[in-house]
Design a protein around this motif. Structure first.
Motif, PDB file in Angstrom:
ATOM      1  N   MET A 128       0.839  -1.287  -0.199  1.00  0.00           N
ATOM      2  CA  MET A 128      -0.020  -0.019  -0.027  1.00  0.00           C
ATOM      3  C   MET A 128       1.019   1.211   0.000  1.00  0.00           C
ATOM      4  SD  MET A 128      -2.598   1.338   2.980  1.00  0.00           S
ATOM      5  CE  MET A 128      -3.056  -0.191   3.506  1.00  0.00           C
ATOM      6  N   LEU A 129       0.575   2.180  -0.804  1.00  0.00           N
ATOM      7  CA  LEU A 129       1.303   3.554  -0.731  1.00  0.00           C
ATOM      8  C   LEU A 129       0.039   4.596  -0.648  1.00  0.00           C
ATOM      9  CD1 LEU A 129       3.947   4.834  -1.333  1.00  0.00           C
ATOM     10  CD2 LEU A 129       3.544   4.987  -3.745  1.00  0.00           C
ATOM     11  N   ILE A 130       0.374   5.620  -0.019  1.00  0.00           N
ATOM     12  CA  ILE A 130      -0.392   6.602   0.474  1.00  0.00           C
ATOM     13  C   ILE A 130       0.529   7.995   0.166  1.00  0.00           C
ATOM     14  CG2 ILE A 130      -1.570   7.968   2.318  1.00  0.00           C
ATOM     15  CD1 ILE A 130      -2.978   5.210   1.745  1.00  0.00           C
ATOM     16  N   ALA A 131      -0.464   8.901  -0.470  1.00  0.00           N
ATOM     17  CA  ALA A 131      -0.089  10.277  -0.676  1.00  0.00           C
ATOM     18  C   ALA A 131      -0.887  10.944   0.267  1.00  0.00           C
ATOM     19  CB  ALA A 131      -0.193  10.830  -2.066  1.00  0.00           C
ATOM     20  N   PHE A 132       0.218  11.717   1.228  1.00  0.00           N
ATOM     21  CA  PHE A 132      -0.559  12.462   2.336  1.00  0.00           C
ATOM     22  C   PHE A 132      -0.101  13.853   2.120  1.00  0.00           C
ATOM     23  CE2 PHE A 132       0.179  14.128   6.963  1.00  0.00           C
ATOM     24  CZ  PHE A 132      -1.049  14.140   7.130  1.00  0.00           C
ATOM     25  N   ALA A 159      -3.792   1.820   9.244  1.00  0.00           N
ATOM     26  CA  ALA A 159      -2.984   1.201  10.146  1.00  0.00           C
ATOM     27  C   ALA A 159      -1.879   0.479   9.307  1.00  0.00           C
ATOM     28  CB  ALA A 159      -3.768   0.257  11.062  1.00  0.00           C
ATOM     29  N   GLY A 160      -0.653   0.484   9.794  1.00  0.00           N
ATOM     30  CA  GLY A 160       0.519  -0.138   9.417  1.00  0.00           C
ATOM     31  C   GLY A 160       1.498   0.557   8.291  1.00  0.00           C
ATOM     32  N   VAL A 161       1.103   1.862   7.851  1.00  0.00           N
ATOM     33  CA  VAL A 161       1.771   2.667   7.029  1.00  0.00           C
ATOM     34  C   VAL A 161       2.759   3.350   7.810  1.00  0.00           C
ATOM     35  CG1 VAL A 161       0.236   2.532   5.389  1.00  0.00           C
ATOM     36  CG2 VAL A 161       0.216   4.492   6.768  1.00  0.00           C
ATOM     37  N   TYR A 162       4.042   3.796   7.184  1.00  0.00           N
ATOM     38  CA  TYR A 162       5.008   4.610   7.836  1.00  0.00           C
ATOM     39  C   TYR A 162       5.523   5.427   6.909  1.00  0.00           C
ATOM     40  CZ  TYR A 162       4.249   1.548  11.584  1.00  0.00           C
ATOM     41  OH  TYR A 162       3.760   0.866  12.704  1.00  0.00           O
ATOM     42  N   PRO A 163       6.061   6.830   7.332  1.00  0.00           N
ATOM     43  CA  PRO A 163       6.620   7.664   6.291  1.00  0.00           C
ATOM     44  C   PRO A 163       7.852   7.081   5.553  1.00  0.00           C
ATOM     45  CG  PRO A 163       6.269   8.568   8.466  1.00  0.00           C
ATOM     46  CD  PRO A 163       6.113   7.019   8.700  1.00  0.00           C
ATOM     47  N   SER A 167       7.764  22.292   7.373  1.00  0.00           N
ATOM     48  CA  SER A 167       7.609  22.429   6.023  1.00  0.00           C
ATOM     49  C   SER A 167       6.278  21.632   5.860  1.00  0.00           C
ATOM     50  CB  SER A 167       8.840  21.442   5.141  1.00  0.00           C
ATOM     51  OG  SER A 167       9.966  22.114   5.331  1.00  0.00           O
ATOM     52  N   GLU A 168       5.784  21.920   4.402  1.00  0.00           N
ATOM     53  CA  GLU A 168       4.302  21.315   4.168  1.00  0.00           C
ATOM     54  C   GLU A 168       4.488  20.451   2.923  1.00  0.00           C
ATOM     55  OE1 GLU A 168       1.449  24.980   3.875  1.00  0.00           O
ATOM     56  OE2 GLU A 168       3.653  25.803   4.138  1.00  0.00           O
ATOM     57  N   GLY A 169       3.594  19.706   2.624  1.00  0.00           N
ATOM     58  CA  GLY A 169       3.329  19.150   1.330  1.00  0.00           C
ATOM     59  C   GLY A 169       3.501  17.516   1.372  1.00  0.00           C
ATOM     60  N   LEU A 170       3.974  17.068   0.205  1.00  0.00           N
ATOM     61  CA  LEU A 170       3.646  15.500  -0.171  1.00  0.00           C
ATOM     62  C   LEU A 170       4.699  14.674   0.556  1.00  0.00           C
ATOM     63  CD1 LEU A 170       2.432  13.369  -1.963  1.00  0.00           C
ATOM     64  CD2 LEU A 170       4.479  13.646  -3.345  1.00  0.00           C
ATOM     65  N   LEU A 171       3.991  13.894   1.348  1.00  0.00           N
ATOM     66  CA  LEU A 171       4.693  12.916   2.292  1.00  0.00           C
ATOM     67  C   LEU A 171       3.991  11.516   1.746  1.00  0.00           C
ATOM     68  CD1 LEU A 171       6.674  12.087   4.557  1.00  0.00           C
ATOM     69  CD2 LEU A 171       4.815  12.015   5.974  1.00  0.00           C
ATOM     70  N   LEU A 172       4.964  10.465   1.489  1.00  0.00           N
ATOM     71  CA  LEU A 172       4.400   9.420   0.902  1.00  0.00           C
ATOM     72  C   LEU A 172       4.613   8.205   2.101  1.00  0.00           C
ATOM     73  CD1 LEU A 172       6.219   8.867  -2.668  1.00  0.00           C
ATOM     74  CD2 LEU A 172       3.850   9.474  -2.017  1.00  0.00           C
ATOM     75  N   LEU A 173       3.615   7.391   2.470  1.00  0.00           N
ATOM     76  CA  LEU A 173       3.760   6.394   3.513  1.00  0.00           C
ATOM     77  C   LEU A 173       3.408   5.254   2.764  1.00  0.00           C
ATOM     78  CD1 LEU A 173       1.784   9.016   4.791  1.00  0.00           C
ATOM     79  CD2 LEU A 173       2.524   8.181   6.869  1.00  0.00           C
ATOM     80  N   THR A 174       4.041   4.038   3.568  1.00  0.00           N
ATOM     81  CA  THR A 174       3.882   2.809   2.881  1.00  0.00           C
ATOM     82  C   THR A 174       3.861   1.716   4.127  1.00  0.00           C
ATOM     83  OG1 THR A 174       4.530   1.231   1.335  1.00  0.00           O
ATOM     84  CG2 THR A 174       6.082   2.764   2.194  1.00  0.00           C
ATOM     85  N   ASP A 175       3.416   0.514   3.601  1.00  0.00           N
ATOM     86  CA  ASP A 175       3.601  -0.733   4.600  1.00  0.00           C
ATOM     87  C   ASP A 175       4.462  -1.484   4.017  1.00  0.00           C
ATOM     88  OD1 ASP A 175       2.117  -1.531   2.349  1.00  0.00           O
ATOM     89  OD2 ASP A 175       0.378  -2.430   3.593  1.00  0.00           O
ATOM     90  N   HIS A 188      12.525   1.988   1.124  1.00  0.00           N
ATOM     91  CA  HIS A 188      13.835   1.714   0.788  1.00  0.00           C
ATOM     92  C   HIS A 188      14.046   2.515  -0.703  1.00  0.00           C
ATOM     93  CE1 HIS A 188      17.971   0.859   0.822  1.00  0.00           C
ATOM     94  NE2 HIS A 188      17.973   0.256  -0.182  1.00  0.00           N
ATOM     95  N   ARG A 189      13.437   1.954  -1.692  1.00  0.00           N
ATOM     96  CA  ARG A 189      13.523   2.357  -3.065  1.00  0.00           C
ATOM     97  C   ARG A 189      13.453   4.152  -2.762  1.00  0.00           C
ATOM     98  NH1 ARG A 189      11.220  -2.083  -4.345  1.00  0.00           N
ATOM     99  NH2 ARG A 189       8.984  -1.200  -5.049  1.00  0.00           N
ATOM    100  N   LEU A 190      12.279   4.229  -2.201  1.00  0.00           N
ATOM    101  CA  LEU A 190      12.065   5.827  -2.208  1.00  0.00           C
ATOM    102  C   LEU A 190      12.897   6.677  -1.577  1.00  0.00           C
ATOM    103  CD1 LEU A 190       7.906   5.475  -1.856  1.00  0.00           C
ATOM    104  CD2 LEU A 190       9.199   6.375  -3.694  1.00  0.00           C
ATOM    105  N   THR A 191      13.616   6.196  -0.666  1.00  0.00           N
ATOM    106  CA  THR A 191      14.332   6.897   0.492  1.00  0.00           C
ATOM    107  C   THR A 191      15.912   6.934   0.194  1.00  0.00           C
ATOM    108  OG1 THR A 191      14.308   5.371   2.176  1.00  0.00           O
ATOM    109  CG2 THR A 191      12.742   7.132   2.182  1.00  0.00           C
TER     110      THR A 191
END
Length: 179
Positions: free
Chosen positions: A1-5, A35-39, A47-55, A61-64
């Motif tokens: 799961m990938l969430i855009a926040f 539940a279960g997602v982390y930044p 700062s403001e704006g897009l933060l991706l969260l995933t389980d 790892h690929r994103l960061t």
């Protein structure tokens, strides 16, 4: 799961606030995220704006991981009127206390249509401000703020609008969607 926040101003990029930090600060737990997602990465408290969260740990790892060089695009309100030499310095890369930055894409943009920030950025009639779009492929602590300061353009407001192929479009502060 990938969430855009869309992380609001003055919200921590974690689900709990550490002890001894003074008055309680808002955290990701305040926004009804699944539940279960982390930044996957961080965005500063101010700062403001897009933060991706995933389980998905491998996706996080690929994103960061800096080796994957994900593009991160920011709209940055700066104090001052940017000159060609200052923009060229950002594009070339600037030297910070922790070493030189990689070259960045940097350009002057018209003031973007954004939600109001609370509290608002202090308006100073005698001091001009401008908006830049800056795209990095690295992510050091407070890097954009340190880069703009290094070229004489202190950051007033910082909004991340994209990470790789994921964009903030359509999300108001505190809103999220499956990405």
């Amino acid at each position: 799961m990938l969430i855009a926040f869309n992380k609001p101003f003055k919200v921590l990029c974690q689900f709990t606030d550490g002890p001894g930090q003074g008055p309680a600060r808002r955290t990701l737990a305040d926004f009804g995220l699944p539940a279960g997602v982390y930044p996957a990465g961080r965005l500063d408290f101010d700062s403001e704006g897009l933060l991706l969260l995933t389980d998905d740990g491998a996706l996080a790892h690929r994103l960061t991981d800096p080796r994957h060089k994900q593009r991160k695009t920011y709209w940055v309100q700066v104090e001052g009127a940017p000159q060609a030499g200052q923009l060229a310095a950002l594009r070339k890369g600037v030297v910070l206390a922790d070493g030189p930055t990689r070259p960045a894409a940097a350009r002057l943009i018209p003031e973007p249509v954004l939600w109001p920030r609370h509290p608002p950025v202090r308006f100073r009639k005698a001091v001009p401000d401008a908006w830049l779009e800056i795209t990095l492929r690295e992510g050091r602590n407070r890097q954009v703020r340190r880069m703009t300061a290094a070229v004489g353009l202190p950051t007033l407001r910082l909004v991340r609008v994209a990470i790789g192929a994921w964009h903030l479009a359509g999300l108001q502060p505190g809103q999220w969607r499956a990405a």
